[in-house]
Every structure is written in structure tokens, then in C-alpha cells.
Motif scaffolding. Structure first.
Motif, PDB file in Angstrom:
ATOM      1  N   GLY A 123       0.629  -1.125   0.036  1.00 36.36           N
ATOM      2  CA  GLY A 123       0.129   0.009   0.102  1.00 36.36           C
ATOM      3  C   GLY A 123       0.764   1.187   0.064  1.00 36.36           C
ATOM      4  N   VAL A 124       1.995   1.181  -0.015  1.00 41.26           N
ATOM      5  CA  VAL A 124       2.948   2.560  -0.117  1.00 41.26           C
ATOM      6  C   VAL A 124       3.348   2.821  -1.630  1.00 41.26           C
ATOM      7  CG1 VAL A 124       5.107   3.465   0.726  1.00 41.26           C
ATOM      8  CG2 VAL A 124       4.024   1.822   2.159  1.00 41.26           C
ATOM      9  N   PRO A 125       2.738   3.903  -1.971  1.00 45.87           N
ATOM     10  CA  PRO A 125       3.027   4.173  -3.466  1.00 45.87           C
ATOM     11  C   PRO A 125       4.659   4.492  -3.858  1.00 45.87           C
ATOM     12  CG  PRO A 125       1.433   5.723  -2.668  1.00 45.87           C
ATOM     13  CD  PRO A 125       2.006   4.924  -1.416  1.00 45.87           C
ATOM     14  N   TRP A 126       4.905   4.482  -5.139  1.00 48.49           N
ATOM     15  CA  TRP A 126       6.208   4.463  -5.394  1.00 48.49           C
ATOM     16  C   TRP A 126       6.839   5.855  -5.104  1.00 48.49           C
ATOM     17  CZ3 TRP A 126       9.931   1.238  -6.718  1.00 48.49           C
ATOM     18  CH2 TRP A 126       9.533  -0.158  -7.311  1.00 48.49           C
ATOM     19  N   TRP A 127       5.976   6.958  -5.276  1.00 50.88           N
ATOM     20  CA  TRP A 127       6.517   8.220  -5.025  1.00 50.88           C
ATOM     21  C   TRP A 127       6.452   8.273  -3.517  1.00 50.88           C
ATOM     22  CZ3 TRP A 127       4.214  11.686  -1.848  1.00 50.88           C
ATOM     23  CH2 TRP A 127       2.857  11.683  -1.426  1.00 50.88           C
ATOM     24  N   VAL A 128       6.080   7.647  -2.660  1.00 53.50           N
ATOM     25  CA  VAL A 128       6.206   7.837  -1.387  1.00 53.50           C
ATOM     26  C   VAL A 128       7.739   7.342  -0.977  1.00 53.50           C
ATOM     27  CG1 VAL A 128       5.615   7.170   1.074  1.00 53.50           C
ATOM     28  CG2 VAL A 128       3.839   8.184  -0.583  1.00 53.50           C
ATOM     29  N   THR A 129       7.992   5.962  -1.370  1.00 55.03           N
ATOM     30  CA  THR A 129       9.030   5.362  -1.399  1.00 55.03           C
ATOM     31  C   THR A 129      10.345   6.170  -1.943  1.00 55.03           C
ATOM     32  OG1 THR A 129       8.015   3.065  -1.457  1.00 55.03           O
ATOM     33  CG2 THR A 129      10.457   3.336  -1.891  1.00 55.03           C
ATOM     34  N   ILE A 130      10.142   6.644  -2.984  1.00 59.79           N
ATOM     35  CA  ILE A 130      11.196   7.433  -3.541  1.00 59.79           C
ATOM     36  C   ILE A 130      11.512   8.717  -2.703  1.00 59.79           C
ATOM     37  CG2 ILE A 130      12.106   8.592  -5.563  1.00 59.79           C
ATOM     38  CD1 ILE A 130      10.588   6.791  -7.229  1.00 59.79           C
ATOM     39  N   ALA A 131      10.359   9.646  -2.400  1.00 56.04           N
ATOM     40  CA  ALA A 131      10.571  10.826  -1.674  1.00 56.04           C
ATOM     41  C   ALA A 131      11.312  10.491  -0.299  1.00 56.04           C
ATOM     42  CB  ALA A 131       9.290  11.589  -1.512  1.00 56.04           C
ATOM     43  N   LEU A 132      10.787   9.446   0.323  1.00 58.04           N
ATOM     44  CA  LEU A 132      11.345   9.120   1.666  1.00 58.04           C
ATOM     45  C   LEU A 132      12.385   8.809   1.683  1.00 58.04           C
ATOM     46  CD1 LEU A 132       9.818   9.207   4.616  1.00 58.04           C
ATOM     47  CD2 LEU A 132       9.320   6.333   4.174  1.00 58.04           C
ATOM     48  N   ARG A 133      12.722   7.816   0.797  1.00 55.84           N
ATOM     49  CA  ARG A 133      14.165   7.251   0.984  1.00 55.84           C
ATOM     50  C   ARG A 133      15.074   7.839   0.448  1.00 55.84           C
ATOM     51  NH1 ARG A 133      13.799   0.815   0.690  1.00 55.84           N
ATOM     52  NH2 ARG A 133      16.038   1.102   1.435  1.00 55.84           N
ATOM     53  N   VAL A 134      14.839   8.102  -1.059  1.00 52.64           N
ATOM     54  CA  VAL A 134      15.972   8.950  -1.735  1.00 52.64           C
ATOM     55  C   VAL A 134      15.982  10.440  -1.132  1.00 52.64           C
ATOM     56  CG1 VAL A 134      16.818   9.570  -4.030  1.00 52.64           C
ATOM     57  CG2 VAL A 134      15.658   7.249  -3.878  1.00 52.64           C
ATOM     58  N   GLY A 135      14.972  11.157  -1.136  1.00 48.06           N
ATOM     59  CA  GLY A 135      14.938  12.410  -0.657  1.00 48.06           C
ATOM     60  C   GLY A 135      15.249  12.419   0.929  1.00 48.06           C
ATOM     61  N   GLY A 136      15.023  11.383   1.642  1.00 40.40           N
ATOM     62  CA  GLY A 136      15.620  11.588   3.167  1.00 40.40           C
ATOM     63  C   GLY A 136      17.051  11.267   3.247  1.00 40.40           C
ATOM     64  N   ALA A 137      17.509  10.529   2.324  1.00 39.41           N
ATOM     65  CA  ALA A 137      19.013  10.005   2.222  1.00 39.41           C
ATOM     66  C   ALA A 137      19.763  11.412   2.136  1.00 39.41           C
ATOM     67  CB  ALA A 137      19.386   8.828   1.418  1.00 39.41           C
ATOM     68  N   LEU A 138      19.386  11.982   1.091  1.00 34.76           N
ATOM     69  CA  LEU A 138      20.059  12.911   0.501  1.00 34.76           C
ATOM     70  C   LEU A 138      19.828  14.145   1.628  1.00 34.76           C
ATOM     71  CD1 LEU A 138      21.694  14.756  -1.443  1.00 34.76           C
ATOM     72  CD2 LEU A 138      19.318  15.382  -2.504  1.00 34.76           C
ATOM     73  N   LEU A 139      18.801  14.171   2.237  1.00 43.04           N
ATOM     74  CA  LEU A 139      18.689  15.461   3.239  1.00 43.04           C
ATOM     75  C   LEU A 139      19.697  15.166   4.296  1.00 43.04           C
ATOM     76  CD1 LEU A 139      17.254  17.691   4.602  1.00 43.04           C
ATOM     77  CD2 LEU A 139      15.437  16.274   5.503  1.00 43.04           C
ATOM     78  N   LEU A 140      19.567  13.859   4.908  1.00 43.33           N
ATOM     79  CA  LEU A 140      20.286  13.351   6.217  1.00 43.33           C
ATOM     80  C   LEU A 140      21.866  13.590   5.529  1.00 43.33           C
ATOM     81  CD1 LEU A 140      20.881  12.420   8.790  1.00 43.33           C
ATOM     82  CD2 LEU A 140      20.650  10.258   8.328  1.00 43.33           C
ATOM     83  N   GLY A 141      22.340  13.226   4.418  1.00 42.82           N
ATOM     84  CA  GLY A 141      23.967  13.393   4.051  1.00 42.82           C
ATOM     85  C   GLY A 141      23.921  14.757   4.098  1.00 42.82           C
ATOM     86  N   ILE A 142      23.230  15.617   3.604  1.00 41.89           N
ATOM     87  CA  ILE A 142      23.545  17.008   3.597  1.00 41.89           C
ATOM     88  C   ILE A 142      23.649  17.622   5.118  1.00 41.89           C
ATOM     89  CG2 ILE A 142      22.724  19.496   2.940  1.00 41.89           C
ATOM     90  CD1 ILE A 142      21.521  18.385   0.515  1.00 41.89           C
ATOM     91  N   LEU A 143      22.916  17.141   5.816  1.00 46.16           N
ATOM     92  CA  LEU A 143      22.983  17.502   7.533  1.00 46.16           C
ATOM     93  C   LEU A 143      24.318  17.088   8.114  1.00 46.16           C
ATOM     94  CD1 LEU A 143      19.140  17.030   8.371  1.00 46.16           C
ATOM     95  CD2 LEU A 143      20.182  19.249   8.096  1.00 46.16           C
TER      96      LEU A 143
END
Length: 308
Positions: free
Chosen positions: A111-131
Motif C-alpha cells: 500500500g505504499v506508493p512508489w512516489w512515497v518510497t522514492i521521496a522518503l528514502r532517496v529524498g531522506g537520504a540526501l537530506l540526512l547526507g547534507i545535514l
């Protein structure tokens, strides 16, 4: 026999998801699209204080798996003078976002859409990497040169070698699922399931998750999203788990899964636990706590995804 039959049912669900994803990723690799994606990630890597060429490492990890990314890392990093900070940042990003075609397909089935997975994991990884880069560089932490402590043995690169590797991996998935099913039954038999619920209750309350999500969350965090999600899909289909709980649990496992094995793999590259374990743990809990507040129980309906 009942245990074996239940294991086969869970395994077949995962098999229908994993095999097509493995083939697609292999085709992308052979066509050179992986390298193109890696080059496109170059500017994003720079934001995290990493050489642009390491975008190929992350692209390989995103579309393939941790082991493939680690092998490419050693190939790409041979001529680079990297610091412990850079390997820690890259390793943390790899841990948050890897095997997206397979794990994203598994999450979609629950039930987790593709856009949520990509935003959460790829976007989250980049955000945490920058922080992490901002914190480490500002306080001049982990700036010492990288010292490698382990290097994997690569395959011969042939198609037959790849096929054998995938068959071995798929066979191992079945054995792990069988072991997990047996373990769950033993936990219920000896009463340890109750202790697991008690230990997880503060975190589950923070996320607003029911007790039924406890076991699969523990399994996913300890061993991997695929294994935890396989059991979660079973419970969801059997009506033992609400769709909201499945959604939140899968998002949580997307950020925090295989905390033992994968963390040790990146630690062996020379990364520091402050990023690959502690920062990742805090980041995952904070992000999912916010998501859970946006999805209050009884007030948010998650539309079911079609079966794969």
C-alpha cells in the motif's frame, strides 16, 4: 506441513515482486543507464560534500543492492583521497536508500506508493547526507583520511555468474522466511512475543501503531525490509493488520531496516557509527513520528495498491 505451506505462500508473493525487478535492474546495468544516472547524481553528491564521481556508487546501490554498491565503491574510490566523514556520509545515504526497485515494489504491494518510497528514502537520504556534512564540517569532525579495513571479492562479471548469484540469494530468502515463521511460532509458544510488545510499546505509541505491527517491525529492523514486509503483507491480507499500520510500518522499515548486517557492512568500509547508526536511527524515528501525526488512526484511509 502447515508451517511449510505458509512459508511458501509468503515466498511466492515476494518472488513475483523480486524476479522482475532483478531482471530490470540487470538490463539497466547492461545498457549503461546506471552510469548515466550516477553522473546525473553528481550535483546532489556535491551538496553532501562528496566527489561527483561517487554518484555512480549511489546509483548502483539505489538500483541494485548494498553489495553491488560496495564493490563499485572500491573500484571508484581507488584513486580518491577520501575522509572518514565522506565515507560516513556516503554510507549513511546508501543505508537509507538502496535496492529501490525491489524494496519499493514490496512496499507498493502493501500500500505504499512508489512516489512515497522514492521521496522518503532517496529524498531522506540526501537530506540526512547534507545535514551530516554540515555538522561534521562545521565542528571539524571525522576529517582524518580513510583507512580501509575490508574489501569484497568481486565476481567475474559474466551473465552466468550473475544468474547463480541471484538464485543463491533467492534461495537464501526462502530459508530466512522459513526460519522467521518458525521463530514467530516459538515466540508465541514461550511467551516472548509479549516481551517484544512491551519493549516496542513506547515507539509504537509514538507512531500510533497497534500491537499487531510489533513482530514484523522487529524482524524488518533486525533483518531487512523484504523479510519484514513479506510477513506484513501476509498479516495485511489476513486482516490481522490495518492498512494504516501497514503503511506506517513499511515507511519506518524503509528508513530503518537490516540494522545489524547492513550497518556492519558500511562500518567495514571505514565509516563512523555516529552517522550510519545513531544519526540514521534518530532521523528515521523523527520522520516517521511526523508522518504518523499526519495520518491519525481512524481519520486517514490509505487506498490499497493492486496486487503484483
Amino acid at each position: 506441513m502447515a508451517l511449510l505451506r505458509e512459508t511458501i505462500q509468503v515466498y511466492l508473493v515476494l518472488l513475483r515482486i523480486m524476479v522482475p525487478a532483478l531482471i530490470v535492474v540487470k538490463l539497466l546495468q547492461e545498457l549503461g543507464i546506471l552510469d548515466l544516472i550516477g553522473l546525473a547524481l553528481g550535483p546532489a553528491m556535491a551538496l553532501a560534500g562528496l566527489p561527483a564521481v561517487l554518484g555512480i556508487v549511489w546509483a548502483t546501490t539505489l538500483l541494485s543492492n548494498m553489495f553491488a554498491g560496495i564493490i563499485v565503491f572500491y573500484d571508484m574510490a581507488a584513486g580518491l583521497a577520501l575522509t572518514v566523514e565522506q565515507v560516513t556520509v556516503l554510507g549513511t545515504m546508501m543505508l537509507l536508500a538502496h535496492s529501490i526497485p525491489i524494496e519499493g515494489a514490496v512496499a507498493r504491494r502493501a500500500g505504499v506508493p512508489w512516489w512515497v518510497t522514492i521521496a522518503l528514502r532517496v529524498g531522506g537520504a540526501l537530506l540526512l547526507g547534507i545535514l551530516l556534512h554540515l555538522v561534521y564540517s562545521h565542528f571539524e569532525l571525522l576529517q582524518e583520511p580513510l583507512v580501509r579495513v575490508w574489501q569484497p571479492v568481486g565476481s567475474d562479471g559474466s551473465l552466468w555468474s550473475w544468474v547463480l548469484a541471484q538464485l543463491q540469494a533467492l534461495g537464501m530468502v526462502f530459508l530466512v522466511i522459513l526460519t522467521l515463521m518458525l521463530l514467530l511460532k516459538l515466540l508465541r509458544l514461550i511467551g516472548l512475543e509479549t516481551l517484544i510488545h512491551i519493549g516496542l510499546s513506547p515507539l509504537l505509541r509514538l507512531f500510533g501503531l497497534g500491537r499487531s505491527a510489533a513482530n514484523v517491525t522487529v524482524i524488518g529492523v533486525a533483518l531487512g525490509l523484504t523479510y519484514g514486509a513479506g510477513l506484513l503483507i501476509r498479516d495485511l491480507d489476513d486482516g490481522m493488520l490495518s492498512r494504516r499500520d501497514a503503511y506506517i510500518a513499511l515507511c519506518f522499515l524503509g528508513l530503518l531496516h537490516s540494522m545489524i548486517e547492513d550497518t556492519l557492512l558500511i562500518l567495514a568500509l571505514g565509516a563512523d557509527l555516529s552517522g550510519i547508526l545513531w544519526a540514521r536511527l534518530v532521523f528515521g524515528i523523527v520522520v516517521i513520528a511526523i508522518l504518523a501525526r499526519l495520518m491519525p488512526p481512524g481519520k486517514w484511509q490509505v487506498s490499497p495498491e493492486p496486487s503484483v
